[in-house]
Design a protein around this motif. Structure first.
Motif, mmCIF file in Angstrom:
data_model
loop_
_atom_site.group_PDB
_atom_site.id
_atom_site.type_symbol
_atom_site.label_atom_id
_atom_site.label_comp_id
_atom_site.label_asym_id
_atom_site.label_seq_id
_atom_site.Cartn_x
_atom_site.Cartn_y
_atom_site.Cartn_z
ATOM 1 N N ARG A 89 0.855 -1.228 -0.127
ATOM 2 C CA ARG A 89 -0.101 0.042 0.003
ATOM 3 C C ARG A 89 0.935 1.230 -0.083
ATOM 4 O O ARG A 89 0.532 2.130 -0.694
ATOM 5 N N SER A 90 1.753 1.157 1.025
ATOM 6 C CA SER A 90 2.906 2.372 0.867
ATOM 7 C C SER A 90 3.501 2.716 -0.484
ATOM 8 O O SER A 90 3.745 3.780 -0.801
ATOM 9 N N ILE A 91 3.910 1.533 -1.156
ATOM 10 C CA ILE A 91 4.563 1.797 -2.598
ATOM 11 C C ILE A 91 3.401 2.479 -3.450
ATOM 12 O O ILE A 91 3.873 2.878 -4.228
ATOM 13 N N GLU A 92 2.231 1.622 -3.261
ATOM 14 C CA GLU A 92 1.139 2.006 -4.449
ATOM 15 C C GLU A 92 0.995 3.531 -4.284
ATOM 16 O O GLU A 92 0.637 4.207 -5.242
ATOM 17 N N THR A 93 0.880 3.999 -3.072
ATOM 18 C CA THR A 93 0.118 5.374 -2.731
ATOM 19 C C THR A 93 1.297 6.466 -2.602
ATOM 20 O O THR A 93 0.948 7.449 -2.763
ATOM 21 N N ASN A 94 2.473 6.061 -2.035
ATOM 22 C CA ASN A 94 3.457 6.843 -1.683
ATOM 23 C C ASN A 94 3.126 7.980 -0.796
ATOM 24 O O ASN A 94 3.385 9.026 -0.910
ATOM 25 N N VAL A 95 2.216 7.736 0.154
ATOM 26 C CA VAL A 95 1.683 8.470 1.262
ATOM 27 C C VAL A 95 2.372 7.770 2.645
ATOM 28 O O VAL A 95 2.196 6.571 2.566
ATOM 29 N N GLU A 96 2.119 8.603 3.697
ATOM 30 C CA GLU A 96 2.164 8.277 4.779
ATOM 31 C C GLU A 96 1.306 7.217 5.383
ATOM 32 O O GLU A 96 0.019 7.662 5.481
ATOM 33 N N TYR A 97 1.689 6.100 5.648
ATOM 34 C CA TYR A 97 0.526 4.986 6.128
ATOM 35 C C TYR A 97 1.224 4.159 7.304
ATOM 36 O O TYR A 97 0.192 3.916 8.286
ATOM 37 N N ILE A 98 2.444 3.835 7.073
ATOM 38 C CA ILE A 98 2.845 2.713 8.181
ATOM 39 C C ILE A 98 3.341 3.436 9.266
ATOM 40 O O ILE A 98 4.253 4.573 9.146
ATOM 41 N N ILE A 108 12.759 -5.617 10.111
ATOM 42 C CA ILE A 108 11.862 -6.038 9.254
ATOM 43 C C ILE A 108 11.896 -5.650 7.802
ATOM 44 O O ILE A 108 12.103 -4.408 7.520
ATOM 45 N N ASP A 109 12.044 -6.786 6.803
ATOM 46 C CA ASP A 109 12.258 -6.279 5.655
ATOM 47 C C ASP A 109 11.038 -5.357 5.020
ATOM 48 O O ASP A 109 10.109 -5.523 5.264
ATOM 49 N N GLY A 110 11.792 -4.300 4.482
ATOM 50 C CA GLY A 110 10.729 -3.346 3.655
ATOM 51 C C GLY A 110 10.571 -2.405 4.459
ATOM 52 O O GLY A 110 10.072 -1.137 4.241
ATOM 53 N N ILE A 111 10.826 -2.167 5.734
ATOM 54 C CA ILE A 111 10.578 -1.045 6.498
ATOM 55 C C ILE A 111 11.872 -0.387 6.887
ATOM 56 O O ILE A 111 12.905 -1.058 7.507
ATOM 57 N N ARG A 112 12.233 0.493 6.285
ATOM 58 C CA ARG A 112 13.476 1.119 5.999
ATOM 59 C C ARG A 112 13.990 1.855 7.459
ATOM 60 O O ARG A 112 12.871 2.193 8.378
ATOM 61 N N PRO A 113 15.144 1.885 7.951
ATOM 62 C CA PRO A 113 15.731 2.212 9.337
ATOM 63 C C PRO A 113 15.426 3.468 9.495
ATOM 64 O O PRO A 113 15.472 3.852 10.705
ATOM 65 N N THR A 114 15.350 4.314 8.375
ATOM 66 C CA THR A 114 14.969 5.867 8.483
ATOM 67 C C THR A 114 13.617 6.105 8.639
ATOM 68 O O THR A 114 13.286 7.268 9.162
ATOM 69 N N LEU A 115 12.713 5.234 8.767
ATOM 70 C CA LEU A 115 11.394 5.414 8.973
ATOM 71 C C LEU A 115 11.142 5.655 10.669
ATOM 72 O O LEU A 115 11.488 4.897 11.320
ATOM 73 N N ALA A 116 10.917 6.715 11.146
ATOM 74 C CA ALA A 116 10.507 7.217 12.275
ATOM 75 C C ALA A 116 9.564 6.269 13.084
ATOM 76 O O ALA A 116 8.507 5.846 12.363
#
Length: 282
Positions: A89-98, A108-116
């Motif tokens: 969903r995050s990739i498709e919409t490119n908006v803040e979701y997770i 977790i694979d796919g959760i970037r370490p820079t994500l607050a």
């Protein structure tokens, strides 16, 4: 276009972490937040193809997804399915979701370490539920319970000797507090109060406020992250006379509360030290 969602937030977690997550979910429900939490959906889930249904819930059904990340979370089949769906969903919409929340440092694979993220090792379920509400721009109606905290780096009590502004002559002794907001959001702090370890003779209580300040400071006092407030309260000789009857090991301590339901206590100061300083200044 404004999207309409069935849920305000969906919670993704491992069963081992259910005790914490259920407290969060219950608070959100009590606050009229539309939350997807499996126990609240048992009847609706009954008979459904969960693979298909969870794809809807975690990809299309909510404004935000909160994964409660832990070692157990990484090891479970269903949580892996949920987070992969949320990531798509995050990739498709490119908006803040997770909105990640962590019980530990598991990656977790796919959760970037820079994500607050929110560190759940430092946050109660009540506080975390209020953070979710703030993200949803909804005001909580249920106040946070006071969480008593002791941290001298945040809240320090000291004995102060103050002088007359005009003559520079030493005039008296006071209790000075310094509080620093080391949390990531602002809060209003209330007027501190004080407590001695024993009931004071002729007063019947050990808790009191001081009102005579060496400089004007107003409360409640708003503090942004990193800001501090300091205030010194003058001690009266009459108070010291009453304290004379306290045991030699008696102490005094300060407490303050905040608008976020927190309660802080300072370090302890020996009462005899204060009395002796007052005598030296006579």
């Amino acid at each position: 276009m404004i999207m309409e969602y069935k849920y305000d937030v969906t919670l993704s977690f491992a069963g081992e972490d259910r005790e914490y997550v259920e407290k969060v979910a219950q608070i959100l429900i009590d606050e009229k937040i539309k939350v997807f939490y499996d126990k609240f959906e048992e009847v609706d889930l009954w008979g459904k193809d969960l693979g298909v249904h969870f794809d809807y819930v975690y990809r299309k059904g909510a404004k935000y997804c909160v994964p409660f990340i832990s070692k157990s979370y990484k090891d479970k089949i269903w949580t892996n399915h949920e987070i992969k769906t949320a990531i798509s969903r995050s990739i498709e919409t490119n908006v803040e979701y997770i909105l990640p929340a962590r019980f530990d440092d598991t990656e977790i694979d796919g959760i970037r370490p820079t994500l607050a993220f929110i560190d759940l090792r430092k946050v109660t379920p009540e506080k975390f539920a209020h953070l979710i509400m703030k993200k949803l721009e909804k005001e909580p109606t249920i106040p946070l319970p006071e969480q008593l905290q002791e941290d001298e780096e945040k809240f320090y009590l000291g004995v102060k000797i103050f002088a007359s502004i005009n003559s520079k002559k030493l005039e008296g002794v006071g209790l000075g507090i310094n509080f620093t907001n080391k949390n990531t959001e602002h809060r209003y702090i209330n007027e501190p109060y004080f407590e001695v370890s024993e009931n004071v003779v002729n007063s019947g209580t050990n808790t009191f406020f001081l009102v005579d300040k060496t400089a004007p400071v107003s409360f409640p006092n708003k503090l942004e992250y990193g800001q501090s407030v300091s205030v010194t309260y003058k001690l009266k000789q009459a108070s010291m006379d009453m304290w004379e009857g306290l045991p030699n090991d008696a102490t005094v301590q300060s407490f303050l509360t905040t608008s976020l339901g927190e309660k802080f206590k300072s370090n302890k100061v020996d009462v005899k030290k204060i009395i002796n300083l007052m005598k030296e200044l006579k």
